[in-house]
Design an enzyme around this catalytic site. Structure first.
Site, mmCIF file in Angstrom:
data_model
loop_
_atom_site.group_PDB
_atom_site.id
_atom_site.type_symbol
_atom_site.label_atom_id
_atom_site.label_comp_id
_atom_site.label_asym_id
_atom_site.label_seq_id
_atom_site.Cartn_x
_atom_site.Cartn_y
_atom_site.Cartn_z
ATOM 1 N N LYS A 176 0.905 -1.307 0.025
ATOM 2 C CA LYS A 176 0.054 -0.016 -0.059
ATOM 3 C C LYS A 176 0.807 1.182 -0.033
ATOM 4 O O LYS A 176 1.458 1.343 1.104
ATOM 5 C CB LYS A 176 -0.919 0.006 1.308
ATOM 6 C CG LYS A 176 -1.822 1.057 1.206
ATOM 7 C CD LYS A 176 -2.690 1.678 2.335
ATOM 8 C CE LYS A 176 -2.037 2.665 3.149
ATOM 9 N NZ LYS A 176 -2.039 4.057 2.273
ATOM 10 N N GLU B 39 10.008 1.067 10.477
ATOM 11 C CA GLU B 39 10.721 2.130 10.442
ATOM 12 C C GLU B 39 9.937 3.390 10.399
ATOM 13 O O GLU B 39 9.188 3.529 9.759
ATOM 14 C CB GLU B 39 11.471 1.780 8.916
ATOM 15 C CG GLU B 39 11.886 0.744 8.497
ATOM 16 C CD GLU B 39 13.454 0.603 9.201
ATOM 17 O OE1 GLU B 39 13.993 1.456 9.867
ATOM 18 O OE2 GLU B 39 14.041 -0.575 9.222
ATOM 19 N N CYS C 141 13.120 10.981 6.954
ATOM 20 C CA CYS C 141 13.008 10.618 8.444
ATOM 21 C C CYS C 141 14.491 10.827 9.316
ATOM 22 O O CYS C 141 14.412 10.856 10.358
ATOM 23 C CB CYS C 141 12.520 9.094 8.555
ATOM 24 S SG CYS C 141 13.724 8.285 7.444
ATOM 25 N N GLU D 60 9.224 15.838 15.760
ATOM 26 C CA GLU D 60 9.544 15.753 14.219
ATOM 27 C C GLU D 60 8.591 16.752 13.334
ATOM 28 O O GLU D 60 7.449 16.492 13.558
ATOM 29 C CB GLU D 60 9.295 14.198 13.683
ATOM 30 C CG GLU D 60 9.744 14.040 12.348
ATOM 31 C CD GLU D 60 9.323 12.430 12.132
ATOM 32 O OE1 GLU D 60 8.301 12.145 12.005
ATOM 33 O OE2 GLU D 60 10.269 11.882 11.366
HETATM 34 P P1 NAD Z 1 2.101 8.071 8.114
HETATM 35 O O1 NAD Z 1 2.559 7.193 9.397
HETATM 36 O O2 NAD Z 1 0.864 8.921 8.260
HETATM 37 O O3 NAD Z 1 1.697 6.915 7.014
HETATM 38 C C1 NAD Z 1 2.415 5.824 6.631
HETATM 39 C C2 NAD Z 1 1.451 4.992 5.811
HETATM 40 O O4 NAD Z 1 0.665 4.528 7.000
HETATM 41 C C3 NAD Z 1 0.765 5.495 4.837
HETATM 42 O O5 NAD Z 1 0.633 4.650 3.745
HETATM 43 C C4 NAD Z 1 -0.738 5.708 5.384
HETATM 44 O O6 NAD Z 1 -1.700 5.682 4.486
HETATM 45 C C5 NAD Z 1 -0.544 4.582 6.457
HETATM 46 N N1 NAD Z 1 -1.511 4.746 7.594
HETATM 47 C C6 NAD Z 1 -1.869 6.148 8.128
HETATM 48 N N2 NAD Z 1 -2.708 5.998 8.997
HETATM 49 C C7 NAD Z 1 -2.842 4.463 9.405
HETATM 50 C C8 NAD Z 1 -3.810 3.913 9.981
HETATM 51 N N3 NAD Z 1 -4.648 4.352 10.977
HETATM 52 N N4 NAD Z 1 -3.750 2.390 9.997
HETATM 53 C C9 NAD Z 1 -2.754 1.904 9.262
HETATM 54 N N5 NAD Z 1 -2.123 2.508 8.251
HETATM 55 C C10 NAD Z 1 -2.194 3.943 8.229
HETATM 56 O O7 NAD Z 1 3.524 8.621 7.498
HETATM 57 P P2 NAD Z 1 3.815 9.597 6.359
HETATM 58 O O8 NAD Z 1 3.181 10.822 6.859
HETATM 59 O O9 NAD Z 1 3.233 9.043 4.971
HETATM 60 O O10 NAD Z 1 5.310 9.622 6.438
HETATM 61 C C11 NAD Z 1 6.055 10.400 7.318
HETATM 62 C C12 NAD Z 1 6.645 9.659 8.343
HETATM 63 O O11 NAD Z 1 7.547 8.573 7.969
HETATM 64 C C13 NAD Z 1 7.608 10.123 9.168
HETATM 65 O O12 NAD Z 1 7.324 10.119 10.622
HETATM 66 C C14 NAD Z 1 8.948 9.804 8.904
HETATM 67 O O13 NAD Z 1 9.927 9.928 9.666
HETATM 68 C C15 NAD Z 1 8.661 8.163 8.678
HETATM 69 N N6 NAD Z 1 9.659 7.738 7.808
HETATM 70 C C16 NAD Z 1 10.576 6.843 8.459
HETATM 71 C C17 NAD Z 1 11.398 6.336 7.402
HETATM 72 C C18 NAD Z 1 12.449 5.310 8.228
HETATM 73 O O14 NAD Z 1 13.175 4.527 7.288
HETATM 74 N N7 NAD Z 1 12.748 5.185 9.332
HETATM 75 C C19 NAD Z 1 11.512 6.720 6.261
HETATM 76 C C20 NAD Z 1 10.785 7.523 5.756
HETATM 77 C C21 NAD Z 1 9.818 7.994 6.490
#
Ligand code: NAD
Length: 497
Positions: free
Chosen positions: A190, A266, A301, A399
């Site tokens: 997804k 992650e 991130c 963050e």
């Molecule tokens: P997010 O957590 O909002 O969303 C990530 C994914 O989870 C999306 O596909 C989203 O649709 C899904 N999601 C959201 N709410 C959900 C729920 N209630 N149940 C199930 N799935 C759900 O994150 P984002 O805004 O897309 O990305 C930014 C975040 O990602 C930042 O916190 C960043 O630090 C992190 N990130 C971490 C890494 C790493 O390798 N550690 C890499 C890239 C980004």
């Protein structure tokens, strides 16, 4: 001759955008027939509509993935067969890199320059590297004595659910898919709702490369529906998630309330950069400081937003950082001269601006940027520099995920270390010093998954990436470690007669 903004706009005008889910080897509308509008954040214009997948579509995708896994054309294929397909996929991504980079830039607001680097180089490298690993991994024979033979073998775990963020859409897909497919798993992926396009196109290219139908399924949709359905699905064996810490915690809950699937996480970060008084404040260091905070518009991130600088060198450091920040070009992501594109959405820009406001309110000194970029459509934020950030401020603890660089002045190594360690997160840190003992002392004492010394980097495909504390679970992406997320261990014990 290298391409210009107008060349990339011409490519953009010719693109056909995927709009359906990719399930069981073909394009499929959501069972509900619902769609959502996909927005180009650099202009606010609608790119097109995308299937609004929910639990019913996740069910179909999981059924296709399970059927393909049980059929064995991929899961039980000789490793060299999987290797050949993934090498072809790497070549296809390379061949389509421009088209994919423009698509991703339109979808995310990322600069085409970054998209080309990620999709033209890193993504194919990931498929190639794990393809090459596929037929070079061996099991073990345990030392059990003369009357027995005990073999320890690794098997693909089955159907994996891969849930992705929007900041590196195709690269994150490659980070997870390349090792999962290389070991023989089937996947339901997804993409983030904001950035579905390149993952969908990747599924199509994977079929062209020879991946059997059903092995890779892509369900675009929202977190609360499609994401949650993956997290709670009883026939998904493992979830690997990249995204925020808040949502990562939901996945642990979903697993505990369903089939107890292992969950690789992650997540977010609040990473420090430490500049000691013996560091050379040269162009390379300043370029690293700028890159660490502003690469991908700070939507990274491992962004080193907390720049902890010894007071003896802080004025010099800050002056050079400000000069470079003011020279950054914010604007059209399809212009190869642009350094910072738009934030991914209007909503996310509001969040970033609220942190900038919090920094002001809490008394940090604003030296550059601080607001919406003038004269641009879409959701842009100017690169922002704060001095006199205090460790207790919200901008030093939470963050931001936007182009905000904060400087914290310190007196000496121990104070720098104490402030750097004082965080709930543990993803990354960078250290600048000309003293090897100090560098390694800091590297050993910093509680995070990656420490970069004398240059900001997240490593590459060969090195595991992941977080300590609230930045991650024990699972790692990248390196040989990544395959551990997608394998299970079996013992075969044979008694000899
Ligand atoms: P997010 O957590 O909002 O969303 C990530 C994914 O989870 C999306 O596909 C989203 O649709 C899904 N999601 C959201 N709410 C959900 C729920 N209630 N149940 C199930 N799935 C759900 O994150 P984002 O805004 O897309 O990305 C930014 C975040 O990602 C930042 O916190 C960043 O630090 C992190 N990130 C971490 C890494 C790493 O390798 N550690 C890499 C890239 C980004």
């Amino acid at each position: 001759m290298s391409a210009s903004a107008s060349d990339y706009h011409t490519i953009a005008g010719r693109l056909a955008f995927p709009s359906l889910a990719f399930i069981d080897g073909g394009w499929q509308a959501a069972a509900s027939r619902r769609v959502y509008e996909n927005i180009n954040p650099a202009t606010g214009a609608v790119i097109g509509t995308v299937a609004h997948c929910d639990a019913a579509d996740v069910d179909r995708a999981v059924a296709a993935a399970r059927a393909s896994f049980e059929a064995g054309a991929w899961s039980r294929a000789a490793p060299e067969v999987r290797k050949a397909v993934l090498l072809r996929l790497a070549d296809l991504v390379r061949a389509h890199a421009e088209e994919l980079a423009v698509m991703e830039s339109l979808d995310s607001g990322k600069t085409v320059k970054d998209c080309l680097n990620e999709i033209g180089h890193e993504v194919p490298t990931f498929f190639q590297w794990y393809a090459e690993l596929a037929d070079k991994s061996f099991g073990k024979v345990a030392p059990t004595g003369e009357k027995t033979v005990a073999m320890i073998v690794k098997e693909p775990v089955g159907v994996v659910g891969l849930v992705l963020p929007w900041n590196f859409p195709m690269l994150m897909a490659a980070w997870k898919l390349a090792p999962a497919l290389a070991v023989g798993c089937s996947a339901v992926l997804k993409p983030a709702e904001q950035t579905p396009l390149t993952a969908l196109r990747l599924a199509e290219l994977a079929m062209e490369a020879g991946l059997p139908a059903g092995v890779l399924n892509v369900v675009p949709g929202f977190g609360e529906t499609a994401g949650q359905a993956i997290g709670r699905h009883d026939d998904i064996d493992v979830v690997s998630f990249t995204g925020s810490t808040e949502v990562g915690a939901y996945f642990l809950k979903y697993a505990s309330e369903s089939n107890l699937k292992p969950v690789g996480l992650e997540m977010g970060g609040k990473s420090p950069m430490i500049v000691l008084d013996d560091a050379d404040i040269d162009d390379a260091l300043i370029a690293s400081a700028i890159n660490a905070a502003f690469w991908n518009g700070g939507q990274n991130c491992s962004a080193n937003m907390r720049q902890i600088v010894d007071r003896k060198v802080k004025d010099n450091f800050l002056q050079q950082v400000l000069d470079k920040t003011r020279a950054l070009k914010v604007g059209d992501p399809l212009d190869p001269a642009t350094d910072i594109g738009s934030m991914v959405s209007a909503e996310h820009r509001t969040r970033v601006l609220s942190y900038i406001e919090a920094g002001r309110q809490e008394g940090a000194r604003l030296l550059a940027g601080g607001g919406i970029s003038a004269g641009l459509p879409g959701f842009f934020v100017d690169p922002t520099v704060f001095d006199e950030v205090a460790p207790a401020m919200r901008i030093a603890r939470e963050e931001i995920f936007g182009p905000v660089l904060g400087v914290i002045g310190v007196n000496g190594l121990e104070e720098a270390l104490q402030i750097a360690r004082d965080t709930d997160y543990g993803l990354h840190a960078t250290v600048f010093t000309s003293n090897i003992d100090k560098a390694l002392h800091l590297a050993k004492r910093l509680p995070c998954g990656t420490v970069a010394i004398n240059g900001f980097t997240e490593g590459n495909v060969t090195t595991p990436f992941g977080g300590f504390k609230r930045s991650g679970s024990l699972a790692r992406d990248n390196g040989t470690e990544a395959v551990d997320q997608y394998l299970q261990t079996k013992t075969i014990w044979m008694s000899l007669r």
